[in-house]
Design a protein around this motif. Structure first.
Motif, PDB file in Angstrom:
ATOM      1  N   ARG A 179       1.477   7.187  19.024  1.00  0.00           N
ATOM      2  CA  ARG A 179       2.543   7.057  20.018  1.00  0.00           C
ATOM      3  C   ARG A 179       3.856   7.699  19.576  1.00  0.00           C
ATOM      4  NH1 ARG A 179       4.758   1.169  21.131  1.00  0.00           N
ATOM      5  NH2 ARG A 179       5.952   1.731  19.261  1.00  0.00           N
ATOM      6  N   ASP A 180       4.271   7.411  18.301  1.00  0.00           N
ATOM      7  CA  ASP A 180       5.598   7.811  17.833  1.00  0.00           C
ATOM      8  C   ASP A 180       5.608   8.845  16.718  1.00  0.00           C
ATOM      9  OD1 ASP A 180       6.681   5.922  19.592  1.00  0.00           O
ATOM     10  OD2 ASP A 180       6.571   4.331  18.088  1.00  0.00           O
ATOM     11  N   GLY A 181       4.428   9.169  16.163  1.00  0.00           N
ATOM     12  CA  GLY A 181       4.388  10.060  15.013  1.00  0.00           C
ATOM     13  C   GLY A 181       4.425   9.246  13.733  1.00  0.00           C
ATOM     14  N   GLN A 182       3.867   9.796  12.654  1.00  0.00           N
ATOM     15  CA  GLN A 182       3.736   9.014  11.426  1.00  0.00           C
ATOM     16  C   GLN A 182       5.070   8.705  10.756  1.00  0.00           C
ATOM     17  OE1 GLN A 182       1.209  10.592   8.193  1.00  0.00           O
ATOM     18  NE2 GLN A 182       0.418   8.516   8.004  1.00  0.00           N
ATOM     19  N   TRP A 183       6.017   9.654  10.775  1.00  0.00           N
ATOM     20  CA  TRP A 183       7.298   9.395  10.125  1.00  0.00           C
ATOM     21  C   TRP A 183       7.972   8.170  10.740  1.00  0.00           C
ATOM     22  CZ3 TRP A 183      12.360   8.801  11.478  1.00  0.00           C
ATOM     23  CH2 TRP A 183      13.295   8.820  10.433  1.00  0.00           C
ATOM     24  N   ALA A 184       7.995   8.103  12.053  1.00  0.00           N
ATOM     25  CA  ALA A 184       8.623   6.966  12.732  1.00  0.00           C
ATOM     26  C   ALA A 184       7.825   5.686  12.501  1.00  0.00           C
ATOM     27  CB  ALA A 184       8.745   7.249  14.223  1.00  0.00           C
ATOM     28  N   ALA A 185       6.506   5.781  12.602  1.00  0.00           N
ATOM     29  CA  ALA A 185       5.663   4.598  12.435  1.00  0.00           C
ATOM     30  C   ALA A 185       5.837   3.982  11.053  1.00  0.00           C
ATOM     31  CB  ALA A 185       4.201   4.969  12.662  1.00  0.00           C
ATOM     32  N   ASP A 186       6.020   4.820  10.048  1.00  0.00           N
ATOM     33  CA  ASP A 186       6.165   4.318   8.679  1.00  0.00           C
ATOM     34  C   ASP A 186       7.459   3.525   8.463  1.00  0.00           C
ATOM     35  OD1 ASP A 186       3.760   5.151   7.660  1.00  0.00           O
ATOM     36  OD2 ASP A 186       4.521   7.066   6.915  1.00  0.00           O
ATOM     37  N   THR A 187       8.379   3.597   9.389  1.00  0.00           N
ATOM     38  CA  THR A 187       9.636   2.846   9.234  1.00  0.00           C
ATOM     39  C   THR A 187       9.507   1.422   9.751  1.00  0.00           C
ATOM     40  OG1 THR A 187      10.566   3.478  11.401  1.00  0.00           O
ATOM     41  CG2 THR A 187      10.984   4.956   9.521  1.00  0.00           C
ATOM     42  N   TYR A 188       8.471   1.157  10.564  1.00  0.00           N
ATOM     43  CA  TYR A 188       8.365  -0.179  11.137  1.00  0.00           C
ATOM     44  C   TYR A 188       6.959  -0.783  11.067  1.00  0.00           C
ATOM     45  CZ  TYR A 188       6.555   2.205  15.335  1.00  0.00           C
ATOM     46  OH  TYR A 188       5.827   2.977  16.207  1.00  0.00           O
ATOM     47  N   SER A 189       5.975  -0.012  10.658  1.00  0.00           N
ATOM     48  CA  SER A 189       4.615  -0.531  10.563  1.00  0.00           C
ATOM     49  C   SER A 189       3.988  -0.111   9.245  1.00  0.00           C
ATOM     50  CB  SER A 189       3.762  -0.016  11.725  1.00  0.00           C
ATOM     51  OG  SER A 189       2.444  -0.524  11.641  1.00  0.00           O
ATOM     52  N   ALA A 190       3.290  -1.052   8.606  1.00  0.00           N
ATOM     53  CA  ALA A 190       2.665  -0.752   7.319  1.00  0.00           C
ATOM     54  C   ALA A 190       1.311  -0.088   7.509  1.00  0.00           C
ATOM     55  CB  ALA A 190       2.497  -2.041   6.509  1.00  0.00           C
ATOM     56  N   ARG A 191       0.983   0.795   6.623  1.00  0.00           N
ATOM     57  CA  ARG A 191      -0.337   1.399   6.644  1.00  0.00           C
ATOM     58  C   ARG A 191      -1.374   0.343   6.264  1.00  0.00           C
ATOM     59  NH1 ARG A 191       0.930   7.245   3.596  1.00  0.00           N
ATOM     60  NH2 ARG A 191       2.634   7.858   5.030  1.00  0.00           N
ATOM     61  N   PRO A 192      -2.621   0.527   6.674  1.00  0.00           N
ATOM     62  CA  PRO A 192      -3.654  -0.467   6.342  1.00  0.00           C
ATOM     63  C   PRO A 192      -3.750  -0.681   4.826  1.00  0.00           C
ATOM     64  CG  PRO A 192      -4.614   1.590   7.160  1.00  0.00           C
ATOM     65  CD  PRO A 192      -3.164   1.648   7.456  1.00  0.00           C
ATOM     66  N   GLY A 193      -3.789  -1.953   4.443  1.00  0.00           N
ATOM     67  CA  GLY A 193      -3.815  -2.307   3.024  1.00  0.00           C
ATOM     68  C   GLY A 193      -2.445  -2.562   2.458  1.00  0.00           C
ATOM     69  N   HIS A 194      -1.413  -2.141   3.188  1.00  0.00           N
ATOM     70  CA  HIS A 194      -0.037  -2.291   2.717  1.00  0.00           C
ATOM     71  C   HIS A 194       0.766  -3.299   3.543  1.00  0.00           C
ATOM     72  CE1 HIS A 194      -0.093   1.134  -0.154  1.00  0.00           C
ATOM     73  NE2 HIS A 194      -1.015   1.602   0.668  1.00  0.00           N
ATOM     74  N   SER A 195       0.095  -4.029   4.411  1.00  0.00           N
ATOM     75  CA  SER A 195       0.785  -4.999   5.254  1.00  0.00           C
ATOM     76  C   SER A 195       0.837  -6.371   4.593  1.00  0.00           C
ATOM     77  CB  SER A 195       0.095  -5.126   6.606  1.00  0.00           C
ATOM     78  OG  SER A 195       0.657  -6.192   7.356  1.00  0.00           O
ATOM     79  N   GLU A 196       2.016  -6.989   4.605  1.00  0.00           N
ATOM     80  CA  GLU A 196       2.145  -8.351   4.091  1.00  0.00           C
ATOM     81  C   GLU A 196       1.344  -9.349   4.916  1.00  0.00           C
ATOM     82  OE1 GLU A 196       5.774  -9.451   1.395  1.00  0.00           O
ATOM     83  OE2 GLU A 196       6.089  -9.889   3.512  1.00  0.00           O
ATOM     84  N   HIS A 197       1.099  -9.018   6.163  1.00  0.00           N
ATOM     85  CA  HIS A 197       0.346  -9.946   7.008  1.00  0.00           C
ATOM     86  C   HIS A 197      -1.073 -10.178   6.475  1.00  0.00           C
ATOM     87  CE1 HIS A 197       3.205 -10.550  10.305  1.00  0.00           C
ATOM     88  NE2 HIS A 197       3.587  -9.301  10.084  1.00  0.00           N
TER      89      HIS A 197
END
Length: 280
Positions: A179-197
């Motif tokens: 939707r937003d491109g990887q650069w933008a996504a990396d500012t608000y969403s963690a890559r798989p394996g890197h999410s605190e959730h």
């Protein structure tokens, strides 16, 4: 040769012998600081000067001798050279003891990273794909207590996002990238394996969007979450440290004592632990 001359030569020979043996002592027996040349540093130059003295190749002033006697036995010899060398190489202190660990203690157990005993997940440290199966019991209990306290203050708090599996985070992240491109996504969403959730220790409260910032609920969380063992994981003004945008809705359970220490310090978790957060 005159008798007086013989006495002078004999005295000089005695001094040389004492130097070679490393036992000449014109200073008090006290451990020296190793800074033999007095330049404010302990390095290879100090080792060289001490070695030259022990080999009888050069003299040292009383002050230099005192500094070179790093074990404080009243003489300068090979033991002092060994200790100086170990110190300069970063292996031991001048007193012979091992260096205390500097910086955070990082351990990896079954693919999970712990920093000073605290489970850490960010852009630098990931989780295995099969890690996690829901919110931990401690996290859920702490949130329930916080939720009840907030209700008593007229504040309604609910979990809008709790545990996320690796596969679910992967779907979520890549949808944002599309939707937003990887650069933008990396500012608000963690890559798989890197999410605190995925740890089961993180919760998004009420509304996981910037519209939550500044609300009564967000202000209450910031003021009280530490009382229940949570920290604001991505605080305002710490984006360059955490690697993520400010999230007033995202809290991480660390326990009451640590939560209070981190919150009172004004530091984010990365700063508090002395670690970084960027995709390597």
């Amino acid at each position: 040769m005159k008798k007086g001359t013989k006495l002078i030569i004999s005295a000089a020979a005695a001094v040389t012998a004492a130097v070679i043996a490393g036992t000449m002592c014109a200073f008090a027996a006290k451990a020296g600081n190793g800074d033999v040349n007095g330049d404010g540093k302990v390095n290879i130059t100090d080792i060289t000067l001490t070695a030259a003295f022990v080999k009888g190749k050069r003299m040292l002033s009383d002050k230099a001798l005192a500094a070179a006697d790093v074990n404080g036995d009243g003489s300068v010899n090979n033991t002092d050279i060994t200790r100086l060398a170990a110190f300069v190489k970063g292996k031991r202190n001048l007193d012979g003891s091992e260096f205390a660990p500097t910086g955070p203690v990082i351990e990896v157990k079954n693919g999970v990273t712990y920093v000073d005993g605290i489970l850490v997940v960010n852009k630098s440290y990931a989780l295995p794909q099969n890690y996690g199966n829901g919110l931990t019991a401690e996290t859920q209990k702490a949130f329930n207590n916080m939720q009840a306290a907030a209700w008593n203050d007229g504040i309604s708090l609910n979990i809008c996002s709790g545990f996320r599996s690796y596969s679910y985070q992967s779907q979520l992240y890549w949808s944002y990238v599309n939707r937003d491109g990887q650069w933008a996504a990396d500012t608000y969403s963690a890559r798989p394996g890197h999410s605190e959730h995925q740890t089961g220790l993180a919760i998004d409260i009420n509304n996981a969007s910037t519209s939550f910032n500044g609300t009564r609920e967000a202000k209450w969380i910031a003021a009280h979450c530490a009382d229940y063992g949570f920290i604001l994981r991505y605080p305002y003004g710490k984006e360059d440290k955490t690697g993520f945008m400010y999230e007033s809705w995202h809290v991480r359970y660390v326990g009451k004592d640590l939560a209070r220490k981190i919150t009172d310090s004004g530091l984010c978790l990365e700063e508090y632990l002395g670690i970084d957060s960027y995709y390597h």
